[in-house]
Scaffold this motif. Sequence first.
Motif, short mmCIF file in Angstrom:
data_model
loop_
_atom_site.label_atom_id
_atom_site.label_comp_id
_atom_site.label_asym_id
_atom_site.label_seq_id
_atom_site.Cartn_x
_atom_site.Cartn_y
_atom_site.Cartn_z
N PHE A 67 -5.96 -7.26 -0.91
CA PHE A 67 -4.67 -7.06 -0.26
C PHE A 67 -3.65 -6.70 -1.36
O PHE A 67 -3.17 -7.59 -2.07
N GLU B 38 2.80 -5.89 -1.98
CA GLU B 38 3.78 -4.86 -1.61
C GLU B 38 4.89 -4.71 -2.64
O GLU B 38 5.53 -3.65 -2.71
N THR C 35 -9.33 1.65 3.28
CA THR C 35 -8.03 1.31 3.85
C THR C 35 -8.07 0.06 4.72
O THR C 35 -9.12 -0.37 5.17
N GLN D 84 -6.01 -3.12 4.30
CA GLN D 84 -5.39 -4.38 3.91
C GLN D 84 -3.95 -4.24 3.41
O GLN D 84 -3.32 -5.23 3.05
N GLU D 85 -3.45 -3.01 3.43
CA GLU D 85 -2.07 -2.77 3.03
C GLU D 85 -1.56 -1.54 3.78
O GLU D 85 -2.35 -0.78 4.33
N THR D 86 -0.26 -1.33 3.79
CA THR D 86 0.29 -0.15 4.44
C THR D 86 -0.11 1.10 3.66
O THR D 86 -0.40 1.04 2.46
N THR E 260 1.96 1.50 0.47
CA THR E 260 1.56 0.61 -0.62
C THR E 260 0.32 1.13 -1.34
O THR E 260 0.23 1.11 -2.57
N LEU F 2 -7.10 0.25 9.76
CA LEU F 2 -5.65 0.41 9.75
C LEU F 2 -5.02 -0.31 10.94
O LEU F 2 -3.96 -0.93 10.83
N TYR G 116 -6.01 -4.47 10.88
CA TYR G 116 -5.18 -5.24 9.97
C TYR G 116 -3.70 -5.14 10.34
O TYR G 116 -2.85 -5.73 9.67
N LYS H 72 -1.69 -2.52 10.09
CA LYS H 72 -0.92 -1.87 9.03
C LYS H 72 -0.45 -0.46 9.37
O LYS H 72 0.52 0.02 8.78
#
Length: 277
Positions: free
Chosen positions: A119, A122, A154, A156-158, A161, A183, A186, A188
């Motif tokens: 992760f 951010e 992909t 675990q984060e936007t 990010t 996406l 999660y 995100k």
Amino acid sequence: MAQDKITIGVIQYDLGDVDKSFKDLHDQGFGSCELNYQKNKFTKDFAEKVKAASKKHNIKVTTVVGVPGSHCVWNFRQGPATIGLVPKEERAEKIKVYHEMIDFCAMAEIPAMHSHFGFIPEDPSSEQYKDFIKVMQDLANYAKQRGVMIYFETGQETPTTLIRAIKDIATGNVFINCDLANLLMYGKANSLDAVKQFGSLIKEFHAKDGRYPDPNNPYELGAEVPIPTGEVNFPAVIAELKKQGFQGALTIECELNGARHDYVIKTREYLQGLLDN
């Protein structure tokens, strides 16, 4: 036309007889696959078998995939502290496995390895973020010296990010394996918006469907569901891929219990129909 160069593949988990596995893939209409990393299996001898089977049956091996660690927990409570290289616990052991995956890619002439690397924080000014970027730079440089690319999977984060992290790693060999369902699962991003944002950073796709996390249970990922019954808009995503001139692989990933062979065949036909439109 670009869509003629998009292959449809699967993740190969059973690697007992790679020649037979690749023949079966070819006979079923697939053009590519990913190999699921298995410790002690990925030797120089096995690399030669993979190369031979790939050439013989015209199956392109696109990546080696694996998520090392003794206790990865796939939820929002424990995931950030157990998955990938963001947490320091087991980091050295995980890096050793990643090196083995990269070494195998070099031996078997596979262009990339990919994983969930954690992760990503951010806040780019945080010490945790800076530490992670340094760790990834070291790993990416190890891969670069061996002519291997690294793909972030992909989810675990936007998207912003992840794009920022790749820009900050800045080794030139780090790209994206875009898992369309993650996406959503999660929470995100909408997958079509993410594909537009990622653009040319995407080298590979996981064809998987899913739903956003349940608002009543925001501690668990959203559910995976069969393609095309979830919230991934596959017709729109594939239209966008054609527009972008994507020439990689759509690799079917299925983690649903009891839905393996028939589901994969049916899903290949569904995706091929979208590519042919």
